[in-house]
Structures are given as C-alpha cells and as structure tokens.
Design a protein around this motif. Structure first.
Motif, PDB file in Angstrom:
ATOM      1  N   GLN A  26      -0.432   2.747  -8.693  1.00 57.05           N
ATOM      2  CA  GLN A  26       0.232   2.260  -7.489  1.00 57.05           C
ATOM      3  C   GLN A  26       1.780   2.095  -7.734  1.00 57.05           C
ATOM      4  O   GLN A  26       2.436   2.123  -6.890  1.00 57.05           O
ATOM      5  N   HIS A 127      -7.984   0.281 -13.596  1.00 54.72           N
ATOM      6  CA  HIS A 127      -7.795  -0.455 -12.353  1.00 54.72           C
ATOM      7  C   HIS A 127      -7.953   0.627 -11.455  1.00 54.72           C
ATOM      8  O   HIS A 127      -7.126   1.223 -10.813  1.00 54.72           O
ATOM      9  N   GLU A 172     -11.100  -6.023 -10.989  1.00 52.92           N
ATOM     10  CA  GLU A 172     -12.086  -6.480  -9.633  1.00 52.92           C
ATOM     11  C   GLU A 172     -13.500  -5.619  -9.935  1.00 52.92           C
ATOM     12  O   GLU A 172     -14.096  -4.984  -9.111  1.00 52.92           O
ATOM     13  N   TYR A 279      -6.727 -13.762  -2.747  1.00 50.17           N
ATOM     14  CA  TYR A 279      -5.838 -13.448  -1.647  1.00 50.17           C
ATOM     15  C   TYR A 279      -6.079 -14.495  -0.452  1.00 50.17           C
ATOM     16  O   TYR A 279      -5.205 -14.989   0.231  1.00 50.17           O
ATOM     17  N   GLU A 334      -3.854 -11.748  -9.884  1.00 55.59           N
ATOM     18  CA  GLU A 334      -3.268 -11.252  -8.763  1.00 55.59           C
ATOM     19  C   GLU A 334      -3.231 -12.430  -7.527  1.00 55.59           C
ATOM     20  O   GLU A 334      -4.375 -13.154  -7.511  1.00 55.59           O
ATOM     21  N   TRP A 372       1.200 -10.767  -7.238  1.00 56.12           N
ATOM     22  CA  TRP A 372       0.976  -9.320  -6.838  1.00 56.12           C
ATOM     23  C   TRP A 372       1.898  -9.144  -5.586  1.00 56.12           C
ATOM     24  O   TRP A 372       1.555  -9.663  -4.549  1.00 56.12           O
ATOM     25  N   GLU A 379      -0.422   1.152  -1.809  1.00 58.30           N
ATOM     26  CA  GLU A 379      -1.295   0.304  -1.575  1.00 58.30           C
ATOM     27  C   GLU A 379      -2.757   1.366  -1.183  1.00 58.30           C
ATOM     28  O   GLU A 379      -3.380   1.347  -0.143  1.00 58.30           O
ATOM     29  N   TRP A 380      -3.123   2.176  -2.240  1.00 52.53           N
ATOM     30  CA  TRP A 380      -4.190   2.911  -2.141  1.00 52.53           C
ATOM     31  C   TRP A 380      -4.420   4.166  -1.093  1.00 52.53           C
ATOM     32  O   TRP A 380      -4.700   5.240  -1.576  1.00 52.53           O
TER      33      TRP A 380
END
Ligand code: IFM
Length: 437
Positions: A26, A127, A172, A279, A334, A372, A379-380
């Motif tokens: 990232q 990751h 994750e 989140y 995060e 984070w 962002e991917w």
C-alpha cells in the motif's frame, strides 16, 4: 450523538505503545513480483464494481521504498513510539526458492533506522500480498502450499528477529472466505488457522517478542434488533468471522458449520496476544443476500463523510469486542477512518481512544494502539479513500502532516487527552470543504 468536547480527561499507562500502521504494497510502490500487482495490470481491473468507484493500479504508491529514510524521520517527528509495517514476500523471494539479498538489505536498513529512533516495530509477514509464483501454484487455497510460506519464514525470521518487537503472521486471517459456510470455505479457514499456527511456532523458536495474527474485528449488529431472523444471522456472522477463531486458538477445536469438527494441538494456544483491527459495525439483514454493512446508509447513524464500506463510526463496538478478549494482552493493530475532512479524523480518534480506555477500565489489558494509517496510501483498488495522518501528494509524493497528526502527537506526548484538547485542535481548522490537504 457524541459530545466530544465534554470527554473527561483520560490517561494511559506509562508504557503504552503509541504508533501507526502501514502495509508494504500500500505504500512502497512497484511491487512488481506480487500477485496484487499482476491483478492490477489486467484489462478488467479498472472497471470496478460500481459507477462511483474510481480504480487505479498501485504504481509507485507512496514511493516509500525510495523515501523510507524520510518516512522514518517523519514517524519519529510525529512522536510515534511504535510502527506496524509489513514485509513483502514477493520482494524477498521474487522467484520460487531464490532469495533477493538486496531486498533483505533494504528491509534491514529500514528496521535498523526505526530501532535507532527508538521506534518499536511490529512486523506483519503476510498482508494480503504474496509472490505471483505462489499464487500460480494455488496460494493458500491449497493446504499443501503452506510449506512455501514456512520456508520463507524460516529464511526471513532469524535474519530480522533482533529488530522486531511484535509479530503478526497474517493480516486479517479471519477474513479469508468471508462470512460463508460450506466445506470449501471451512477448509480455507482451517488452513489459515494452521498457517498462522505454523508461523507462530516458527517465530517462537527465534524471538521472544509477542506473536499474533491481526484479527479484523467487525462488530455485527442486527438491522432490526427485535427480529429473530436478523439476530440469528448476526450471531452466525459473528461466529464464522470472530468466535470460530477465538475458540480455535483457545482450545484447538476447529468447529465450523457444515463440517465435522477437528482438533489441532498446534493451533491451541498459538498466540501471545490479540491483535485487533477495528473500524466499524456491520448491519445484518436476514432478508437480503450478503452480510454487507455498506448497503445501509442510515441518516441517523454516525456516518463518516466518505462513501466507503467502513463508513459508520461506532466506537462502542470497540468496548464490547475487546471485552471478549480479556484473557491475553491486546494490541490495536489498526483503527482509523477514511475521509477528506480531517476534523472528522480527530473526532474519530478521540472517541475510539476514549472507548479503548473504557475497555481497559473494564479489565482488558490493552498494551498499544497503531493508527491506520501513517500515510494516505493505496487502498487496494484506489487512492480515493484517504486514511492517512499524513497527506501524500500524488504527483510529487511530498508528505504533509494533517492536523490530526498533530493532535495525535499531543495525545502521545501527554499520554492521554481531554475534550479540551480536542477543542483546541479543532478550533480554527478550516471548514469541511476547505479542509482537503
Ligand atoms: O487498508 C486496509 C488494510 O490493508 C487492512 N485493514 C483495513 C484497511 C482499510 O480498509
């Protein structure tokens, strides 16, 4: 709603570890040997799932590979004492069985510079990204491929262990396969637990630092609280994404809907601390396909001003979820929000830290917090969602700390904060529209 200015003064324990988090793909740029990079080059990649999605390949990302010296200085200047980062397997082993010495030397230099600045580093070993060759062999979808990851860790871990203060084997790992049932998904979830466990045991033979894997802790919530179907579906979603992992790691029992349970002594107790990525909460509507919180944009909820799936602000969920993890030390690996209005980030930060303190008062042994993210990163699929404490100019890559970074620096310096500090940092900030760095 929340009255953030009236938050009482709170303090954290003296040795509390304050920091920020990033991930290699990232921020580094040109991660050309990874499966993620390969996917980004496919013609259909830019198309996206909806009209308002603006996709882009990662390209040079935040150009961190070239600017890492400057970024270490930035981390230190912002007062962070901890930093969670990931190492890209595809850089260390770009071709199967061939180690890239230069890539290793690069990461060693980065880790040494962080250590020289007294920054304690938590390293994530996987990751989301891995070498393309590993993907082409079937990735973790093929249980036997674990041996490639094990060989990689056996190479890497002893070479960096003296510079690492904490480990996340997989980021994750509970997200793989999503909240689904069925033998194929169960098998993937079992595999990910076993990959985590093999990483755990391998690291333990080289390092005394705490080892875990980051858990994406979604707070599932029934859309209609009194509807028994919504409630059952909520309990199910929570079980397959959260409780299944907690139970397996505590007991070694792998109990999953639709398959016979298994017992694995290697999984039992295979973690020293919980690593939590928190989140938001997701609403569950049993009458709709999918268990996806982004379908529900309720005006009455606390929405982050950004169309993104992590958009409801729900700090209370942190308290409720952490209370389930009181049996071991906890690190928040995060937590953050994506928005262009940085005032919102200050509010989000204050409310989540306040919830964190409350969880600690209720007996949860929280040892650290990694925001984070350090930078506005990739962002991917897109650069649109901005999670950073620090803005990154997409053309020049110039870094500019946002007001939230200065607020966080003061929280760290004071080892706590009050509503008055929040007010001081929000007063005088430009209004929403002008607030884009
Ligand atoms: O950017 C991601 C990160 O890679 C994993 N956790 C969630 C973040 C925000 O979506």
């Amino acid at each position: 709603m929340y009255d953030v200015f009236s938050l009482p003064a709170i303090r954290f324990p003296d040795d509390f570890l304050w920091g920020s988090a990033t991930a290699g793909h990232q921020i580094e740029g040109d991660n050309i040997h990874s499966q993620a990079w390969h996917r980004e080059q496919q013609p259909d990649f830019l198309r996206g799932d909806s009209e308002d999605e603006v996709r882009a390949p990662s390209g040079r990302a935040c150009d961190h590979s070239r600017r890492y010296r400057e970024d270490v200085a930035l981390i230190a200047a912002l007062g962070h004492r901890g930093y969670r980062m990931s190492i890209e397997w595809s850089r260390i082993e770009p071709r199967q069985g061939q180690w890239d010495d230069e890539a290793l030397a690069h990461y060693l230099d980065l880790l040494e510079r962080l250590a020289a600045n007294d920054i304690r580093v938590f390293v994530t070993l996987h990751h989301f990204t891995h070498p393309l060759w590993f993907e082409q062999l079937g990735g973790f979808g093929k249980a036997d491929n674990r041996r490639f990851f094990e060989r990689y860790l056996a190479y890497l871990v002893p070479r960096i262990s003296s510079l690492v203060s904490g480990w996340n084997v997989i980021n994750e790992f509970n997200q793989w396969g999503g909240p689904m049932a069925g033998p194929a998904i169960a098998s993937l979830k079992f595999t990910m637990l076993r990959v985590h466990a093999l990483g755990y045991h391998l690291i333990k033979s080289h390092s005394t630092a705490p080892v875990s894997s980051a858990h994406a802790f979604v707070h599932w919530f029934p859309r209609r609280f009194h509807d028994c179907l919504d409630r059952r579906m909520t309990a199910y979603a929570d079980f397959v994404t959260n409780e299944f992992f907690f139970h397996a790691l505590r007991t070694g029992e792998l109990v999953y809907p639709g398959v016979d349970a298994e017992y694995d002594p290697e999984v039992k107790g295979a973690l020293d601390c919980w690593a939590v990525n928190y989140y938001t909460r997701h609403m569950v509507d049993a009458r709709l396909a999918g268990l996806d919180g982004r379908r529900f944009r309720h005006k009455e909820l606390r929405m982050i001003p950004m169309r993104f799936y992590l958009e409801e602000m729900y700090p209370e969920g942190l308290i409720a979820n952490l209370e389930r993890l009181a049996d071991r030390p906890v690190y928040i690996t995060e937590n953050g929000c994506c928005c262009d209005d940085d005032r919102f980030r200050i509010v989000y930060l204050a409310l989540h830290l306040s919830a964190l303190r409350e969880a600690m008062e209720r007996g949860v042994d929280v040892r650290g917090y990694f925001h984070w993210s350090l930078l506005d990163n990739y962002e991917w699929t897109s650069f649109v969602p901005r999670f950073g404490l620090v803005a990154v100019d997409p053309q020049t890559f110039e870094r500019t700390p946002k007001p939230s970074a200065l607020f966080y620096r003061e929280v760290i310096r004071e080892n706590g904060f009050s509503g008055a500090l929040v007010r001081r940092h929000l007063d005088g900030l430009p209004s929403l529209a002008e607030n884009r760095p």
